[in-house]
Structures are given as structure tokens and as C-alpha cells.
Scaffold this motif. Structure first.
Motif, PDB file in Angstrom:
ATOM      1  N   TRP A 181      -3.089  13.637  -4.095  1.00  0.00           N
ATOM      2  CA  TRP A 181      -2.174  13.836  -2.968  1.00  0.00           C
ATOM      3  C   TRP A 181      -0.925  12.985  -3.137  1.00  0.00           C
ATOM      4  O   TRP A 181      -1.021  11.763  -3.309  1.00  0.00           O
ATOM      5  CB  TRP A 181      -2.855  13.441  -1.654  1.00  0.00           C
ATOM      6  CG  TRP A 181      -3.966  14.369  -1.277  1.00  0.00           C
ATOM      7  CD1 TRP A 181      -5.270  14.289  -1.693  1.00  0.00           C
ATOM      8  CD2 TRP A 181      -3.877  15.535  -0.453  1.00  0.00           C
ATOM      9  NE1 TRP A 181      -5.988  15.338  -1.161  1.00  0.00           N
ATOM     10  CE2 TRP A 181      -5.160  16.111  -0.392  1.00  0.00           C
ATOM     11  CE3 TRP A 181      -2.825  16.141   0.258  1.00  0.00           C
ATOM     12  CZ2 TRP A 181      -5.429  17.267   0.332  1.00  0.00           C
ATOM     13  CZ3 TRP A 181      -3.097  17.290   0.991  1.00  0.00           C
ATOM     14  CH2 TRP A 181      -4.384  17.841   1.023  1.00  0.00           C
ATOM     15  N   GLY A 182       0.212  13.642  -3.041  1.00  0.00           N
ATOM     16  CA  GLY A 182       1.475  12.908  -3.045  1.00  0.00           C
ATOM     17  C   GLY A 182       1.857  12.619  -1.600  1.00  0.00           C
ATOM     18  O   GLY A 182       1.779  13.509  -0.742  1.00  0.00           O
ATOM     19  N   VAL A 183       2.272  11.404  -1.328  1.00  0.00           N
ATOM     20  CA  VAL A 183       2.692  11.038   0.026  1.00  0.00           C
ATOM     21  C   VAL A 183       4.223  11.059   0.031  1.00  0.00           C
ATOM     22  O   VAL A 183       4.885  10.039  -0.124  1.00  0.00           O
ATOM     23  CB  VAL A 183       2.107   9.661   0.416  1.00  0.00           C
ATOM     24  CG1 VAL A 183       2.467   9.300   1.855  1.00  0.00           C
ATOM     25  CG2 VAL A 183       0.584   9.675   0.254  1.00  0.00           C
ATOM     26  N   GLY A 184       4.762  12.281   0.168  1.00  0.00           N
ATOM     27  CA  GLY A 184       6.208  12.470   0.110  1.00  0.00           C
ATOM     28  C   GLY A 184       6.704  12.550  -1.327  1.00  0.00           C
ATOM     29  O   GLY A 184       5.950  12.335  -2.281  1.00  0.00           O
ATOM     30  N   ASN A 185       7.977  12.881  -1.462  1.00  0.00           N
ATOM     31  CA  ASN A 185       8.617  13.024  -2.774  1.00  0.00           C
ATOM     32  C   ASN A 185      10.023  12.444  -2.725  1.00  0.00           C
ATOM     33  O   ASN A 185      10.768  12.695  -1.763  1.00  0.00           O
ATOM     34  CB  ASN A 185       8.693  14.516  -3.139  1.00  0.00           C
ATOM     35  CG  ASN A 185       9.572  14.761  -4.357  1.00  0.00           C
ATOM     36  OD1 ASN A 185       9.169  14.486  -5.484  1.00  0.00           O
ATOM     37  ND2 ASN A 185      10.796  15.251  -4.134  1.00  0.00           N
ATOM     38  N   GLU A 186      10.379  11.670  -3.726  1.00  0.00           N
ATOM     39  CA  GLU A 186      11.732  11.093  -3.825  1.00  0.00           C
ATOM     40  C   GLU A 186      12.210  10.585  -2.466  1.00  0.00           C
ATOM     41  O   GLU A 186      13.245  11.019  -1.939  1.00  0.00           O
ATOM     42  CB  GLU A 186      12.714  12.097  -4.459  1.00  0.00           C
ATOM     43  CG  GLU A 186      12.287  12.440  -5.882  1.00  0.00           C
ATOM     44  CD  GLU A 186      13.353  13.120  -6.752  1.00  0.00           C
ATOM     45  OE1 GLU A 186      14.390  13.542  -6.222  1.00  0.00           O
ATOM     46  OE2 GLU A 186      13.124  13.194  -7.974  1.00  0.00           O
ATOM     47  N   MET A 187      11.451   9.661  -1.906  1.00  0.00           N
ATOM     48  CA  MET A 187      11.770   9.173  -0.564  1.00  0.00           C
ATOM     49  C   MET A 187      13.083   8.384  -0.536  1.00  0.00           C
ATOM     50  O   MET A 187      13.656   8.148   0.520  1.00  0.00           O
ATOM     51  CB  MET A 187      10.623   8.292  -0.031  1.00  0.00           C
ATOM     52  CG  MET A 187       9.269   8.992  -0.009  1.00  0.00           C
ATOM     53  SD  MET A 187       9.276  10.633   0.736  1.00  0.00           S
ATOM     54  CE  MET A 187       9.571  10.244   2.430  1.00  0.00           C
ATOM     55  N   TRP A 188      13.552   7.985  -1.735  1.00  0.00           N
ATOM     56  CA  TRP A 188      14.843   7.291  -1.828  1.00  0.00           C
ATOM     57  C   TRP A 188      16.006   8.290  -1.764  1.00  0.00           C
ATOM     58  O   TRP A 188      17.172   7.907  -1.679  1.00  0.00           O
ATOM     59  CB  TRP A 188      14.936   6.518  -3.158  1.00  0.00           C
ATOM     60  CG  TRP A 188      14.317   7.282  -4.302  1.00  0.00           C
ATOM     61  CD1 TRP A 188      13.051   7.130  -4.788  1.00  0.00           C
ATOM     62  CD2 TRP A 188      14.910   8.338  -5.071  1.00  0.00           C
ATOM     63  NE1 TRP A 188      12.819   8.021  -5.816  1.00  0.00           N
ATOM     64  CE2 TRP A 188      13.945   8.773  -6.016  1.00  0.00           C
ATOM     65  CE3 TRP A 188      16.159   8.970  -5.063  1.00  0.00           C
ATOM     66  CZ2 TRP A 188      14.190   9.803  -6.932  1.00  0.00           C
ATOM     67  CZ3 TRP A 188      16.409   9.989  -5.981  1.00  0.00           C
ATOM     68  CH2 TRP A 188      15.425  10.392  -6.890  1.00  0.00           C
ATOM     69  N   GLY A 189      15.688   9.609  -1.821  1.00  0.00           N
ATOM     70  CA  GLY A 189      16.737  10.646  -1.867  1.00  0.00           C
ATOM     71  C   GLY A 189      16.379  11.785  -0.938  1.00  0.00           C
ATOM     72  O   GLY A 189      16.330  11.612   0.290  1.00  0.00           O
ATOM     73  N   CYS A 190      16.081  12.954  -1.549  1.00  0.00           N
ATOM     74  CA  CYS A 190      15.863  14.158  -0.725  1.00  0.00           C
ATOM     75  C   CYS A 190      14.694  14.015   0.245  1.00  0.00           C
ATOM     76  O   CYS A 190      14.620  14.741   1.233  1.00  0.00           O
ATOM     77  CB  CYS A 190      15.690  15.394  -1.605  1.00  0.00           C
ATOM     78  SG  CYS A 190      14.223  15.345  -2.677  1.00  0.00           S
ATOM     79  N   GLY A 191      13.814  13.061   0.024  1.00  0.00           N
ATOM     80  CA  GLY A 191      12.666  12.881   0.925  1.00  0.00           C
ATOM     81  C   GLY A 191      13.005  12.126   2.203  1.00  0.00           C
ATOM     82  O   GLY A 191      12.132  11.937   3.060  1.00  0.00           O
TER      83      GLY A 191
END
Ligand code: AHR
Length: 515
Positions: free
Chosen positions: A191-201
Motif C-alpha cells: 500500500w502506498g500512502v499517497g504519491n509525490e506528496m512534495w508535489g502533485c500529492g
């Protein structure tokens, strides 16, 4: 006279560098193996982006022209089974943090639509959803890796998704799953907890995200505790080491199993150039970014070592590959690009790097499976082709779950315009049957490399080898000539005593098997 000859030989060596005459000696001592190469290093990534899912993997149940199973192309299913895809990440990417999984379950005619605002602004009809994806994974024998929506979602939404796909008892979410036609849970581990939270996330700071991660991760359970989840934190963009440092420092170890990293290969981020018409300078720059993966993995791992010396938490490179301009006439938001021998080089060196860091890198996902970025498969209507990248991954899949044999050697240099890169990249492993596999890449665009492999204890054994090469770096498989680039037997490999010798042609990839 003799002196003159000697001088001119010396001059030739100096002018052409070591690569023309030198022999690279690599010691392959199979008794030194310690770490297993996790098969998930050979993972893939499929996003709701352009023609990866729709008009790629999924052509719809009603499609009579293209043979399919529940709407998924049969030729793609077969190709992915052949490839031995161990793990498949979905539904994004940036799309993941806009995706509401409940929109993609239940009768297809009643599903709400949404706008895919990251990728081309097209209407997403949610016809390919959770059941379609997880059934596809079952069919191809891959573990699913679901990327949850943290950016625009809620804790309850992700928590419910876990229960919907994993809970085996009686509960609102498992009842809903059963009502939608699936009795047994799929038991999704990754399970990924979000994606690219520094950008598009969500453009977050690492400190803010680390807190959010703690909260999301706490509620990710199906209540049964029977199968422990593998929760992956959205990781750093390339060399943002501060991001990794904060996640490792601020997230308690019982809440996290993996930290991600994203790094793409390109000429220049703001001037990517064509995928198939490129100069040597552009090739060299692309290889510079591809080889930077060694430094990235080393430095991110060193930070992780500080907080996790036992290496319990994995580094997950869940997006990597080449990124160029889209093909002429295609939607700029669809990221459709051709795939040449340059991509075969990126694949070969990247996989060698991941193998060699098997102690910490336990999953990697090439972006993306079909029709997007460095795809392994391209489709056009009923036609489907396998790219050079597909062939490299298939040649290398012998390393999956084998024991890494550490190598150390001095690579000759690939020189261009006063700059240089290591020309030869290699990794080796020993599988359960005792067979040794060695994967070798020569990225040099002009010079072949003489390689000698010392393998203590292999006297009397047999060596077989496969090679992927072509006349031009820019060569690719087209819908008209789909097997222009295809692996062939590498016959000139010689085993004498305990030494294997070979000459690796310019821009080629070879895999040797010693039985
Ligand atoms: O793979 C394409 C995009 O690249 C993904 O959606 C995103 O995570 C990354 O920036």
C-alpha cells in the motif's frame, strides 16, 4: 623503430582512452552471496494516464475486435505472464491522489465520471476499477500495490479500501465486496500512502506529511491482523535527502515498512527531446541521469541506515525510467513515447544498480507498463509490440529471488565531449538450482568492451548467453517491424578453465548463464 611503435601504441591508448584496448576483469565469487534480490525489483507501474489503462491494457468487455478477458487484452495478459511481473503499482502516480476508489466499484453503467486533470483533462469513466485491477494481478501472477489517496482523500476512505479488499469476515466493506461479486478477499499487501506528496500529492512539507502518514498508517488495517500490510511512504524527489531524513526520523518504525524514491532519466527536464531522434550528446546526458541512480540509492540508503541499521525498512524506487517528448501528433498529457536501444541501456544499468543494492532496495516499478513513458508494451488498435525494454526485463528476470553475488571492478570509461561515464555495468546472482547469472551492459556508443569474468569453481561447467543489440542507438521496434530488436544467442562467449571471456558490442546488454 621499436620505440616509435611503442610510442604510437601508447598514443593510441591515450587518445582513445582505456575502452579500445583494455580488458575489464570482473571477479564473480559465488561463495560471497549474502542478500537475496527481491523479485519485486522487477516490478511495474500502471497509471490512469493516457493510453496505459484505457485503449492499452483495458479495451472494454464489449470489444469484439481485440480478444480480451473481462475487457483486458489477452495479448497483454500473455506478455505480462511471460515477463514474470512480480508486482504492479496502480492507479497512480499523480492520479492516485485524485482517485476515489468507491467510484470504480459496482455496476459499470452507474459509475460516476471525473476529469483526469493531471493527464490530458480527459473524462475518466471509472470503468476500470478495483476489481478489474486486482483480477488482472491474479491472472498475471503479480502482487498488487495499491496507491492510496492522501492528497484529496480521507483517512476513512483509505481505511475502507483496505477493509474492502482484505477483510475476510462479516463487515460493511466485505459485504459490499461480496455484493459486487467477489466472495474471497484479495489480501493486498503493498500500500502506498499517497504519491509525490512534495508535489502533485499536495505540495506538503516532509514534516507535515510525516504526521499525516502516522495518522493514515494507524488506521490501515482490515481488523484481522492476519496479514501484515506493507505501508510505503511517498518518498523523495531524486536527491531530496532532507525528505528521506525527516520521514525516517519522524515516523515510528512500527507504522512503516517502505520509503519510496522517484527518479527519471532524461536529457534535460525542460528540454527532453525526441524519444527516437537524438544526438550522442543527448544520449550521454540521459545516461548520466540514469547512472545517477547509483548515487541516489547509496545516499538515501545511508540516511536510512542511521535510523534503521538493521535495514528493516525497504527503499522502494516506485517510479523510474526514461522520459522524453511525446510522439508527434499525440496528446502532450498522454506521455506516449517510442522506446529505443537508449531505453534498453537505461533498463540494463538501472536494474544492475537495484540488484547490487538488494540489501535495501526491495522493490522498483518501471514507469509505465503500456503506452506511457518507458513502456514495455506499445499498442495501436489490434496491434501490440514488445519494446527493447521488455526484452531487457525478460532477460534479467533470472535474477528474481536469486542470491546476489557482489562484484567489484574498475570499469573502462565511455568518453564524450571531454566528459566520461563508466562504460560497463554488471550484476550477478546465484539461483536455487545453483545456476549463476551475470548481466552486463556496455553503454559506450562506439567501442566494444573486452570482458573477462573470473569464476572460481566453475571449471567443467557450461555457459550460455543472450544478447540484445542493434545497429543504431536510435533503433526501435515499430508496428511494421516489431522484432527488429530481439534477444539472440551470444555465441562468441568462451569458457576456459575458470574464466569466461567475451567482447560486448557497443550499446548492448547481455545475460550469461553458467550451469
Ligand atoms: O509517471 C508519470 C508521473 O510522474 C506520475 O504520475 C508521477 O508520480 C510522476 O511525477
Amino acid at each position: 623503430m621499436l620505440n616509435k611503435i611503442r610510442n604510437s601504441i601508447f598514443l593510441a591508448i591515450t587518445i582513445f582512452g582505456s575502452s579500445l584496448f583494455a580488458q575489464t576483469t570482473i571477479s564473480v565469487d559465488a561463495t560471497k552471496g549474502e542478500h537475496v534480490i527481491n523479485r519485486n525489483i522487477y516490478g511495474h507501474f500502471a497509471e490512469h494516464l493516457g493510453r496505459c489503462i484505457y485503449d492499452g491494457i483495458y479495451v472494454g468487455e464489449e470489444n469484439n475486435a481485440i480478444p480480451n478477458t473481462d475487457g483486458v487484452r489477452n495479448d497483454i495478459i500473455d506478455a505480462l505472464i511471460e515477463l514474470k511481473v512480480p508486482v504492479l503499482r496502480w492507479p497512480g502516480g499523480c492520479f492516485a491522489d485524485t482517485y476515489h476508489w468507491m467510484d470504480g466499484i459496482g455496476p459499470k453503467e452507474g459509475r460516476p465520471t471525473m476529469i483526469n486533470n493531471w493527464w490530458g483533462g480527459v473524462t475518466e469513466d471509472n470503468s476500470f476499477g478495483t476489481h478489474d485491477f486486482l483480477n488482472l494481478c491474479e491472472r498475471i501472477g503479480a502482487e498488487p500495490y495499491l496507491a492510496g489517496n492522501v492528497g484529496s482523500g480521507e483517512v476513512k476512505e483509505l481505511s475502507d479500501w483496505v477493509k474492502y479488499v482484505n477483510h475476510d469476515g462479516v463487515s460493511p466493506m466485505s459485504d459490499l465486496r461480496k455484493a459486487n461479486g467477489r466472495e474471497k478477499p484479495w489480501k493486498v499487501k503493498y500500500w502506498g500512502v499517497g504519491n509525490e506528496m512534495w508535489g502533485c500529492g499536495g505540495n506538503m512539507t516532509p514534516e507535515f506529511y510525516a504526521n499525516l502518514f502516522r495518522q493514515y498508517s494507524t488506521f490501515m488495517t482490515d481488523w484481522s491482523n492476519s496479514d501484515k500490510l506493507f505501508r510505503i511512504a511517498s518518498g523523495a524527489n531524486v536527491d531530496d535527502y532532507h525528505w528521506t531524513e525527516v520521514l525516517m526520523r519522524d515516523i515510528p518504525k512500527h507504522l512503516i515498512e517502505g520509503v519510496a524514491l522517484h527518479s527519471y532519466s532524461f536529457v534535460e527536464w525542460n528540454d527532453k527531446g525526441s524519444a527516437s531522434e537524438f544526438s550522442e550528446g543527448q544520449y550521454f546526458s540521459t545516461m548520466q541521469t540514469a547512472l545517477k541512480m547509483e548515487e541516489l540509492v547509496t545516499k538515501h540508503s545511508a540516511i536510512m541506515d542511521k535510523y534503521d541499521p538493521k535495514k528493516r525498512i525497504a527503499l522502494i524506487v516506485d517510479e523510474w525510467g526514461g522520459w522524453y517528448d511525446v510522439e508527434d501528433g499525440t496528446n502532450p498529457g498522454f506521455l506516449y513515447q517510442q522506446n529505443t536501444m537508449r531505453d534498453a541501456m537505461i533498463a540494463g544499468v538501472s536494474l544492475n544498480i537495484f540488484n547490487n543494492h538488494a540489501d535495501r532496495v526491495r522493490m522498483a516499478n518501471l514507469a509505465q507498463t503500456v503506452n506511457v513513458l518507458q513502456a514495455v508494451i506499445l499498442t495501436e488498435g489490434e496491434k501490440m509490440i514488445l519494446t527493447p525494454t521488455y526484452h531487457v526485463l525478460k532477460m534479467y528476470n533470472v535474477h528474481q529471488d536469486a542470491t546476489l553475488i557482489p562484484l567489484s571492478f574498475e570499469s573502462p570509461k565511455y568518453q564524450f565531449d571531454g566528459k566520461e561515464l563508466p562504460a560497463v555495468s554488471a550484476s550477478a546472482s546465484k539461483d536455487e538450482s545453483g545456476a549463476i547469472h551475470i548481466s552486463l551492459v556496455n553503454i559506450d556508443s562506439k567501442n566494444s568492451q573486452k570482458i573477462s569474468l573470473d569464476l572460481p569453481g566453475v571449471k567443467g561447467k557450461e555457459v550460455a548467453a543472450t544478447i540484445l543489440k542493434s545497429d543504431k542507438l536510435q533503433d526501435f521496434n515499430s508496428f511494421e517491424k516489431s522484432e527488429k530488436i530481439y534477444p539472440e544467442s551470444f555465441k562468441s562467449v568462451k569458457l576456459k578453465g575458470e574464466t569466461i571471456s567475451l567482447e560486448l558490442p557497443p550499446f548492448s546488454v547481455a545475460v550469461l548463464e553458467v550451469q
